[in-house]
Design a protein around this motif. Structure first.
Motif, PDB file in Angstrom:
ATOM      1  N   SER A  76      37.796  45.698  37.359  1.00 33.21           N
ATOM      2  CA  SER A  76      36.732  46.676  37.110  1.00 33.21           C
ATOM      3  C   SER A  76      35.868  46.801  38.351  1.00 33.21           C
ATOM      4  N   ASP A  77      35.032  47.844  38.386  1.00 34.90           N
ATOM      5  CA  ASP A  77      34.103  48.027  39.497  1.00 34.90           C
ATOM      6  C   ASP A  77      32.990  46.986  39.426  1.00 34.90           C
ATOM      7  N   LEU A  78      32.487  46.597  40.576  1.00 33.77           N
ATOM      8  CA  LEU A  78      31.350  45.682  40.627  1.00 33.77           C
ATOM      9  C   LEU A  78      30.142  46.344  39.967  1.00 33.77           C
ATOM     10  N   ALA A  79      29.408  45.570  39.179  1.00 29.36           N
ATOM     11  CA  ALA A  79      28.253  46.085  38.448  1.00 29.36           C
ATOM     12  C   ALA A  79      27.063  45.150  38.633  1.00 29.36           C
ATOM     13  N   PRO A  80      25.839  45.662  38.469  1.00 31.63           N
ATOM     14  CA  PRO A  80      24.656  44.810  38.616  1.00 31.63           C
ATOM     15  C   PRO A  80      24.699  43.549  37.760  1.00 31.63           C
ATOM     16  N   ALA A  81      25.278  43.634  36.558  1.00 32.22           N
ATOM     17  CA  ALA A  81      25.353  42.470  35.670  1.00 32.22           C
ATOM     18  C   ALA A  81      26.187  41.347  36.262  1.00 32.22           C
ATOM     19  N   ASP A  82      27.072  41.674  37.217  1.00 30.28           N
ATOM     20  CA  ASP A  82      27.909  40.646  37.823  1.00 30.28           C
ATOM     21  C   ASP A  82      27.092  39.647  38.634  1.00 30.28           C
ATOM     22  N   GLY A  83      25.875  40.021  38.988  1.00 27.44           N
ATOM     23  CA  GLY A  83      25.013  39.076  39.687  1.00 27.44           C
ATOM     24  C   GLY A  83      24.643  37.889  38.825  1.00 27.44           C
ATOM     25  N   ASP A  84      24.678  38.072  37.508  1.00 29.87           N
ATOM     26  CA  ASP A  84      24.396  36.975  36.579  1.00 29.87           C
ATOM     27  C   ASP A  84      25.670  36.260  36.142  1.00 29.87           C
ATOM     28  N   LEU A  85      26.807  36.930  36.273  1.00 35.12           N
ATOM     29  CA  LEU A  85      28.080  36.349  35.832  1.00 35.12           C
ATOM     30  C   LEU A  85      28.722  35.460  36.889  1.00 35.12           C
ATOM     31  N   PHE A  86      28.422  35.738  38.168  1.00 33.33           N
ATOM     32  CA  PHE A  86      29.102  35.033  39.263  1.00 33.33           C
ATOM     33  C   PHE A  86      28.095  34.388  40.207  1.00 33.33           C
ATOM     34  N   ASP A  87      28.497  33.235  40.745  1.00 35.63           N
ATOM     35  CA  ASP A  87      27.693  32.533  41.741  1.00 35.63           C
ATOM     36  C   ASP A  87      28.244  32.710  43.146  1.00 35.63           C
ATOM     37  N   ILE A  88      29.561  32.877  43.242  1.00 37.90           N
ATOM     38  CA  ILE A  88      30.227  32.995  44.544  1.00 37.90           C
ATOM     39  C   ILE A  88      30.994  34.310  44.593  1.00 37.90           C
ATOM     40  N   PHE A  89      30.863  35.012  45.715  1.00 34.50           N
ATOM     41  CA  PHE A  89      31.599  36.245  45.946  1.00 34.50           C
ATOM     42  C   PHE A  89      32.485  36.040  47.175  1.00 34.50           C
ATOM     43  N   VAL A  90      33.772  36.296  46.993  1.00 30.77           N
ATOM     44  CA  VAL A  90      34.766  36.003  48.023  1.00 30.77           C
ATOM     45  C   VAL A  90      35.315  37.303  48.605  1.00 30.77           C
ATOM     46  N   PHE A  91      35.431  37.325  49.931  1.00 25.09           N
ATOM     47  CA  PHE A  91      35.954  38.477  50.654  1.00 25.09           C
ATOM     48  C   PHE A  91      37.066  38.020  51.590  1.00 25.09           C
ATOM     49  N   GLY A  92      38.094  38.836  51.724  1.00 25.54           N
ATOM     50  CA  GLY A  92      39.089  38.605  52.765  1.00 25.54           C
ATOM     51  C   GLY A  92      38.570  39.219  54.050  1.00 25.54           C
TER      52      GLY A  92
END
Length: 215
Positions: free
Chosen positions: A95-111
């Motif tokens: 799914s597309d990134l959403a503002p609520a994902d800031g509360d669901l995730f602690d780490i964001f990974v990028f290649g």
């Protein structure tokens, strides 16, 4: 002609997350150094942590960047953060990134290869790790732009489709000479595309090469 916006023309938030870029290329190019320095500066300004993983050796030109020889899977394990609270920014995410994902995730990974044009889907190397995936839209982004957009969405709570962009800006590299960048960039508060400091000078020094060869 468009000029480049400054880091502080972007967005900042007191929210804290960890942004991990897994460096997937065998070399570390000059433009990547600029992108990683920019990510580090913007993460520091927002109270977030930035880690550059998968580094075979610490790079002396990145003293301000936390570097790790661990690859992202082992790095995540060492933090103690549950696997389901790690988000992979993935063009093929569920799914597309959403503002609520800031509360669901602690780490964001990028290649660290999001600047390919056309895209090569090397994020597939990280997709097999089983992290939950989120999309940043259909267009390929540079790594620093991807990190910036993620921060705007999850920390400033701005929906993805409301993030302002400058698409394929022309960057002046000399009097009467410009180069069109093959990507879109977040529009700063000054109306200019936010790009790494020093990118215009780098483009000027490599003016005899096509932008695709450089990036």
């Amino acid at each position: 002609m468009a000029t480049t916006g400054t880091v502080n023309a972007g967005y900042a938030s007191p929210s804290k997350h960890t942004f991990v870029v897994e460096h997937l290329d065998p070399e570390l190019e000059s433009w990547q150094l600029l992108e990683y320095k920019t990510i580090a500066a913007e993460c520091a300004a927002s109270g977030s942590r930035f880690i550059l993983s998968g580094m075979s050796a610490s790079h002396p030109d990145l003293p301000q960047v936390e570097q790790s020889s661990q690859h992202v899977e082992d790095l995540v394990k060492s933090t103690g953060v549950p696997h389901d609270r790690v988000c992979l920014l993935d063009p093929k995410g569920e799914s597309d990134l959403a503002p609520a994902d800031g509360d669901l995730f602690d780490i964001f990974v990028f290649g660290g290869i999001l600047g390919d044009d056309p895209p090569r889907d090397r994020t597939a190397e990280l997709r097999v790790k089983g992290f939950k995936g989120r999309r940043l839209g259909v267009e390929q982004l540079t790594t620093d732009t991807a990190a910036r957009v993620t921060r705007i969405v999850v920390q400033d709570k701005i929906p993805l489709n409301n993030v302002p962009y400058v698409d394929r800006p022309n960057i002046e590299i000399a009097e009467g000479e410009s180069v069109e960048m093959p990507f879109k960039y977040v529009k700063g508060r000054d109306g200019k595309p936010i790009m790494p400091e020093g990118m215009a000078a780098l483009l000027a020094s490599d003016a005899d090469k096509s932008i695709l060869d450089l990036l």
